[in-house]
Design an enzyme around this catalytic site. Structure first.
Site, short mmCIF file in Angstrom:
data_model
loop_
_atom_site.label_atom_id
_atom_site.label_comp_id
_atom_site.label_asym_id
_atom_site.label_seq_id
_atom_site.Cartn_x
_atom_site.Cartn_y
_atom_site.Cartn_z
N GLY A 54 2.95 -1.11 4.21
CA GLY A 54 3.06 0.32 3.93
C GLY A 54 4.50 0.70 3.65
N GLY A 55 5.16 1.23 4.65
CA GLY A 55 6.52 1.76 4.49
C GLY A 55 7.48 0.85 3.74
N HIS A 111 -9.39 1.53 4.59
CA HIS A 111 -8.14 1.64 5.35
C HIS A 111 -8.35 2.56 6.56
CE1 HIS A 111 -4.01 2.64 6.40
NE2 HIS A 111 -3.69 1.51 5.82
N SER A 118 3.51 -2.24 10.18
CA SER A 118 4.96 -2.35 10.39
C SER A 118 5.50 -3.74 10.03
CB SER A 118 5.34 -1.97 11.83
OG SER A 118 4.94 -0.63 12.10
N GLY A 166 2.69 2.29 10.76
CA GLY A 166 3.68 3.36 10.63
C GLY A 166 4.37 3.71 11.93
N GLU A 204 -5.50 -4.72 10.30
CA GLU A 204 -4.46 -3.74 10.59
C GLU A 204 -4.76 -3.03 11.90
OE1 GLU A 204 -2.36 -2.55 6.68
OE2 GLU A 204 -3.98 -1.15 7.03
N ASN A 254 0.88 -1.17 0.00
CA ASN A 254 0.00 0.00 0.00
C ASN A 254 0.91 1.22 0.00
OD1 ASN A 254 -1.77 2.07 0.44
ND2 ASN A 254 -2.36 1.44 2.52
N TRP A 255 1.03 1.81 -1.18
CA TRP A 255 1.97 2.93 -1.31
C TRP A 255 1.46 4.19 -0.60
CZ3 TRP A 255 3.92 3.11 -7.13
CH2 TRP A 255 4.66 1.95 -7.40
N LYS A 256 0.16 4.23 -0.29
CA LYS A 256 -0.45 5.44 0.30
C LYS A 256 -0.19 6.63 -0.63
CE LYS A 256 -0.07 3.19 4.74
NZ LYS A 256 0.06 3.29 6.19
N GLU A 293 -6.68 4.87 7.71
CA GLU A 293 -6.42 6.30 7.45
C GLU A 293 -7.64 6.95 6.81
OE1 GLU A 293 -2.76 5.63 5.36
OE2 GLU A 293 -1.86 4.99 7.25
P1 13P Z 1 3.15 0.34 7.65
O1 13P Z 1 3.63 -0.96 7.03
O2 13P Z 1 3.91 1.54 7.16
O3 13P Z 1 3.03 0.25 9.12
O4 13P Z 1 1.66 0.56 7.08
C1 13P Z 1 0.75 -0.46 7.18
C2 13P Z 1 -0.43 -0.10 6.41
O5 13P Z 1 -1.18 0.81 6.77
C3 13P Z 1 -0.71 -0.81 5.16
O6 13P Z 1 -1.97 -0.54 4.69
#
Ligand code: 13P
Length: 249
Positions: free
Chosen positions: A234-235, A94, A213, A172, A166, A9-11, A96
């Protein structure tokens, strides 16, 4: 029985130029992956990502979709628009989006139905906040979110949907749920799916990812757990080497 699926998930990261560089590096690194590999990118990168990954084992997903077929919804994108681009997956609900963009269980459900109707595969996100966990409300929250997301969705669609668990406190933050906590919490979601559909369906056909994470260092331990069918990353999905190490766990 359940094939693992690992999705990035590149966000809100990566321009088209950055997408070209990242995908070019990624393709050879993940070509022998044993799991399904997906990259979910911002809308503006989708065409580039689809074009570049054609004929590879990488599938492309969007990060959101509107529930209406079309109409006066300024700034929104429909499922049909994504399908025409060659997109196969879409992240829905998600945390967010729940936190910053007023996403609710009802809008998650509406988006999931629209995505399925158009032939997209939703990755439906659920997860509790730190306060909810500390208040002992994990089960209550996950049952509510899962039932809400799947309201009115047919059993036949289960092969086309992925759930991502999640925990909001692990996103994050560098804090991962321990493998045991992730496993036990995902079991709550699977039990809810068994109740909603049937125990066999939940056991054989519902893929549930862990997200929060997840990285090259902890992927092995998480993926060794019986309930965990993959990851939403994510990251660590923003660097080709890191993402490939997760995918090739
Ligand atoms: P991180 O891997 O950066 O914690 O993000 C997880 C995430 O929100 C994937 O959708």
């Amino acid at each position: 029985m359940r094939k693992a699926i690992i999705a990035g998930n590149w966000k809100m990261n990566n321009t088209i130029a950055e997408t070209k560089a990242l995908v070019t590096e990624l393709i050879p690194l993940v070509k022998d992956a044993q799991c399904d590999v997906v990259i979910c990118t911002p809308y503006t990168d989708l065409a580039t990502a689809v074009e570049m990954t054609r004929g590879t084992n990488i599938k492309v997903g969007a990060e959101n979709v509107h529930w209406a077929e079309k109409g006066a919804f300024t700034g929104e994108i429909s499922a049909k628009m994504l399908v025409e681009l060659g997109v196969e997956y879409v992240i829905i609900g998600h945390s967010e989006r729940r936190q910053y963009f007023a996403e609710t269980d009802a809008t998650v459900n509406a988006r999931a139905k629209a995505a399925l109707a158009a032939g997209l595969k939703p990755i439906v996100c659920v997860g509790e906040t730190l306060e909810e966990r500390e208040a002992g409300k994990v089960k209550e929250v996950l049952v509510r979110q899962t039932k809400g997301a799947f309201e009115g969705i047919d059993k036949e669609e289960l092969d086309n949907i992925v759930i991502a668990y999640e925990p909001v406190w692990a996103i994050g933050t560098g804090k991962t749920a321990t493998a045991e906590v992730a496993n036990d919490t995902i079991a709550i979601i699977r039990n809810t799916m068994a109740e909603l559909y049937c125990p066999k369906c939940a056991e054989n056909r519902v893929r549930i990812q862990y997200g929060g994470s997840m990285n090259p260092k902890n992927v092995k331990e998480l993926m060794a757990m019986p309930q965990i069918d993959g990851g939403l990353i994510g990251g660590a999905s923003l660097k080709a080497v890191d993402f490939s190490q997760v995918v090739n766990y």
